[in-house]
Write a protein that holds these residues in place. Sequence first.
Motif, PDB file in Angstrom:
ATOM      1  N   GLY A  73       0.826  -1.259   0.009  1.00 41.02           N
ATOM      2  CA  GLY A  73       0.074  -0.074   0.224  1.00 41.02           C
ATOM      3  C   GLY A  73       0.788   1.028  -0.031  1.00 41.02           C
ATOM      4  O   GLY A  73       0.542   2.345   0.259  1.00 41.02           O
ATOM      5  N   ILE A  74       2.129   1.110  -0.554  1.00 37.27           N
ATOM      6  CA  ILE A  74       2.945   2.348  -0.500  1.00 37.27           C
ATOM      7  C   ILE A  74       2.490   3.192  -1.549  1.00 37.27           C
ATOM      8  O   ILE A  74       2.362   2.796  -2.702  1.00 37.27           O
ATOM      9  N   THR A  75       2.427   4.551  -1.230  1.00 39.52           N
ATOM     10  CA  THR A  75       2.223   5.540  -2.643  1.00 39.52           C
ATOM     11  C   THR A  75       3.488   6.179  -2.923  1.00 39.52           C
ATOM     12  O   THR A  75       4.173   6.801  -1.825  1.00 39.52           O
ATOM     13  N   CYS A  78      17.531   6.737  -6.767  1.00 43.91           N
ATOM     14  CA  CYS A  78      17.356   5.384  -6.016  1.00 43.91           C
ATOM     15  C   CYS A  78      17.202   5.607  -4.475  1.00 43.91           C
ATOM     16  O   CYS A  78      16.578   5.045  -3.811  1.00 43.91           O
ATOM     17  N   ASP A  79      17.410   6.935  -4.010  1.00 44.48           N
ATOM     18  CA  ASP A  79      17.622   7.285  -2.327  1.00 44.48           C
ATOM     19  C   ASP A  79      18.419   5.988  -1.873  1.00 44.48           C
ATOM     20  O   ASP A  79      17.747   5.613  -0.574  1.00 44.48           O
ATOM     21  N   THR A 108      10.546   2.387 -10.778  1.00 50.07           N
ATOM     22  CA  THR A 108      11.135   1.602  -9.586  1.00 50.07           C
ATOM     23  C   THR A 108      12.524   1.292  -9.835  1.00 50.07           C
ATOM     24  O   THR A 108      12.817   0.764 -10.725  1.00 50.07           O
ATOM     25  N   CYS A 109      13.332   1.729  -8.682  1.00 48.28           N
ATOM     26  CA  CYS A 109      14.685   1.179  -8.397  1.00 48.28           C
ATOM     27  C   CYS A 109      14.663   0.127  -7.339  1.00 48.28           C
ATOM     28  O   CYS A 109      14.355   0.325  -6.372  1.00 48.28           O
ATOM     29  N   THR A 160      12.488   1.378  -4.152  1.00 46.39           N
ATOM     30  CA  THR A 160      11.913   2.880  -3.941  1.00 46.39           C
ATOM     31  C   THR A 160      11.217   3.119  -5.280  1.00 46.39           C
ATOM     32  O   THR A 160      11.657   2.600  -6.372  1.00 46.39           O
ATOM     33  N   SER A 161      10.079   3.871  -5.407  1.00 46.99           N
ATOM     34  CA  SER A 161       9.347   4.247  -6.475  1.00 46.99           C
ATOM     35  C   SER A 161       9.045   5.636  -6.520  1.00 46.99           C
ATOM     36  O   SER A 161       9.027   6.302  -5.490  1.00 46.99           O
TER      37      SER A 161
END
Length: 295
Positions: free
Chosen positions: A34-36, A52-53, A117-118, A135-136
């Motif tokens: 559920g990540i936005t 990519c953080d 997405t990375c 991460t996206s």
Amino acid sequence: MGHTMKWGTLPPKRPCLWLSQLLVLTGLFYFCSGITPKSVTKRVKETVMLSCDYNTSTEELTSLRIYWQKDSKMVLAILLGKVQVWPEYENRTITDMNDNPRIVILALRLSDSGTYTCVIQKPDLKGAYKLEHLTSVRLMIRADFPVPTINDLGNPSPNIRRVICSTSGGFPRPHLYWLENGEELNATNTTLSQDPETKLYMISSELDFNMTSNHSFLCLVKYGDLTVSQTFYWQESKPTPSANQHLTWTIIIPVSAFGISVIIAVILTCLTCRNAAIRRQRRENEVEMESDSQS
């Protein structure tokens, strides 16, 4: 910043199979969590940098596997330092592999919109690669229409004027309206086309109107929730005097001036004669009075 880093070995054999599996697992991860993802908005033909953080070192980069994907399609992969770019992003995607891996996409297109997405994999002590970081970021591409231009097309018939309003390079599908005093007018000809490669639209519309009255036309273009507009003003032209009218006035004005001059001269002459007569009469009266007094 560059396209290729000569650090490691070539990617393993049959990469497509495990890349497909990785894409499916990544999609399932985000669906279940559920990540936005954060959002970035850019315009067509601009440049975007996606990070990519993930803080790392130059030494660690030689052992990492980094994958960039858009939705369910691959964009770029870095396997042990070897960069592979997928065809849709070739010659316009570069990597920045400093302490935080990034990709830069140049000359953005509408088709670049989507969730990027990375995925970073790192080997464990046994050499097996496991998910290290994910991460996206959602990239939204805008294509704004510029303010329309209105050009004069001349007179298709007597007392009728034709103008054209046009704009291009925007998205989504536009609609063009001609308005006067808030009321929609009937256009003469409206043309809409879409570039098959960029998917951007071009729209134009012609309007005929009566030249014998003043007008203020609004050309309004709507696309999605946005609008752009341009106003065209027309002022009725006053009739210019004919050559005969000019000739008549060139005769009337000098003749009138001469006539007035003659009248003034006559009046002045009459006044002068009258004053002379009055003075003469006075002198005669004075002489007569002196003669009477002496006798």
